[in-house]
Write a protein that holds these residues in place. Structure first.
Motif, PDB file in Angstrom:
ATOM      1  N   MET A   2     -14.095  28.651 -10.786  1.00 48.99           N
ATOM      2  CA  MET A   2     -12.886  29.051 -10.389  1.00 48.99           C
ATOM      3  C   MET A   2     -12.351  29.147 -11.614  1.00 48.99           C
ATOM      4  O   MET A   2     -12.055  28.444 -12.755  1.00 48.99           O
ATOM      5  N   LEU A   3     -11.590  30.913 -11.756  1.00 48.31           N
ATOM      6  CA  LEU A   3     -10.505  30.718 -12.747  1.00 48.31           C
ATOM      7  C   LEU A   3      -9.465  30.545 -13.241  1.00 48.31           C
ATOM      8  O   LEU A   3      -8.749  30.992 -11.158  1.00 48.31           O
ATOM      9  N   ILE A   4      -8.666  30.380 -12.914  1.00 46.70           N
ATOM     10  CA  ILE A   4      -7.126  30.074 -13.388  1.00 46.70           C
ATOM     11  C   ILE A   4      -6.201  29.877 -15.210  1.00 46.70           C
ATOM     12  O   ILE A   4      -7.160  29.949 -15.938  1.00 46.70           O
ATOM     13  N   ALA A   5      -4.930  30.178 -14.420  1.00 47.25           N
ATOM     14  CA  ALA A   5      -4.496  31.224 -15.522  1.00 47.25           C
ATOM     15  C   ALA A   5      -4.447  29.986 -16.910  1.00 47.25           C
ATOM     16  O   ALA A   5      -4.071  28.452 -16.701  1.00 47.25           O
ATOM     17  N   ALA A   6      -4.599  29.944 -18.466  1.00 41.90           N
ATOM     18  CA  ALA A   6      -4.055  28.539 -18.749  1.00 41.90           C
ATOM     19  C   ALA A   6      -2.947  28.014 -19.097  1.00 41.90           C
ATOM     20  O   ALA A   6      -2.744  27.377 -19.307  1.00 41.90           O
ATOM     21  N   SER A   7      -2.309  28.954 -18.463  1.00 46.31           N
ATOM     22  CA  SER A   7      -0.620  28.518 -18.278  1.00 46.31           C
ATOM     23  C   SER A   7      -0.187  27.613 -16.880  1.00 46.31           C
ATOM     24  O   SER A   7       0.910  27.358 -16.809  1.00 46.31           O
ATOM     25  N   ALA A   8      -1.271  27.658 -16.497  1.00 45.94           N
ATOM     26  CA  ALA A   8      -1.124  26.367 -15.367  1.00 45.94           C
ATOM     27  C   ALA A   8      -2.224  24.804 -15.835  1.00 45.94           C
ATOM     28  O   ALA A   8      -2.877  24.608 -14.322  1.00 45.94           O
ATOM     29  N   PRO A   9      -1.846  24.355 -16.281  1.00 48.43           N
ATOM     30  CA  PRO A   9      -2.916  23.540 -16.670  1.00 48.43           C
ATOM     31  C   PRO A   9      -2.692  22.018 -15.527  1.00 48.43           C
ATOM     32  O   PRO A   9      -3.734  21.767 -15.033  1.00 48.43           O
ATOM     33  N   ARG A  10      -1.723  21.722 -15.438  1.00 48.78           N
ATOM     34  CA  ARG A  10      -1.586  21.390 -14.389  1.00 48.78           C
ATOM     35  C   ARG A  10      -2.246  21.230 -12.739  1.00 48.78           C
ATOM     36  O   ARG A  10      -2.866  20.323 -12.047  1.00 48.78           O
ATOM     37  N   THR A  11      -1.906  23.367 -12.985  1.00 49.23           N
ATOM     38  CA  THR A  11      -2.903  23.164 -11.456  1.00 49.23           C
ATOM     39  C   THR A  11      -4.061  22.844 -11.552  1.00 49.23           C
ATOM     40  O   THR A  11      -5.306  22.693 -10.877  1.00 49.23           O
ATOM     41  N   ALA A  12      -4.514  23.073 -13.037  1.00 49.62           N
ATOM     42  CA  ALA A  12      -6.312  23.169 -13.127  1.00 49.62           C
ATOM     43  C   ALA A  12      -6.655  21.822 -13.739  1.00 49.62           C
ATOM     44  O   ALA A  12      -8.052  21.240 -12.741  1.00 49.62           O
ATOM     45  N   GLU A  13      -5.454  21.156 -13.420  1.00 51.20           N
ATOM     46  CA  GLU A  13      -6.396  19.522 -14.079  1.00 51.20           C
ATOM     47  C   GLU A  13      -6.245  18.566 -11.848  1.00 51.20           C
ATOM     48  O   GLU A  13      -7.172  18.300 -11.796  1.00 51.20           O
TER      49      GLU A  13
END
Length: 45
Positions: free
Chosen positions: A1-12
């Protein structure tokens, strides 16, 4: 899944749910009010 680097909490959160997450720097697109969805290509099956 790709996610914006500006959303680290969502990535976690997604990683904790077992998804493979790749953070991508899209800051230039975000300046133009774009997002990862705008850069997506859907392939039907």
């Amino acid at each position: 899944m790709l996610i914006a680097a500006s959303a680290p909490r969502t990535a976690e959160l997604l990683e904790r749910r077992g998804l493979a997450v790749t953070a991508v720097d899209i800051s230039e697109f975000e300046k133009l009010e774009g997002c990862v969805t705008c850069l997506s290509v859907l392939i039907g099956g």
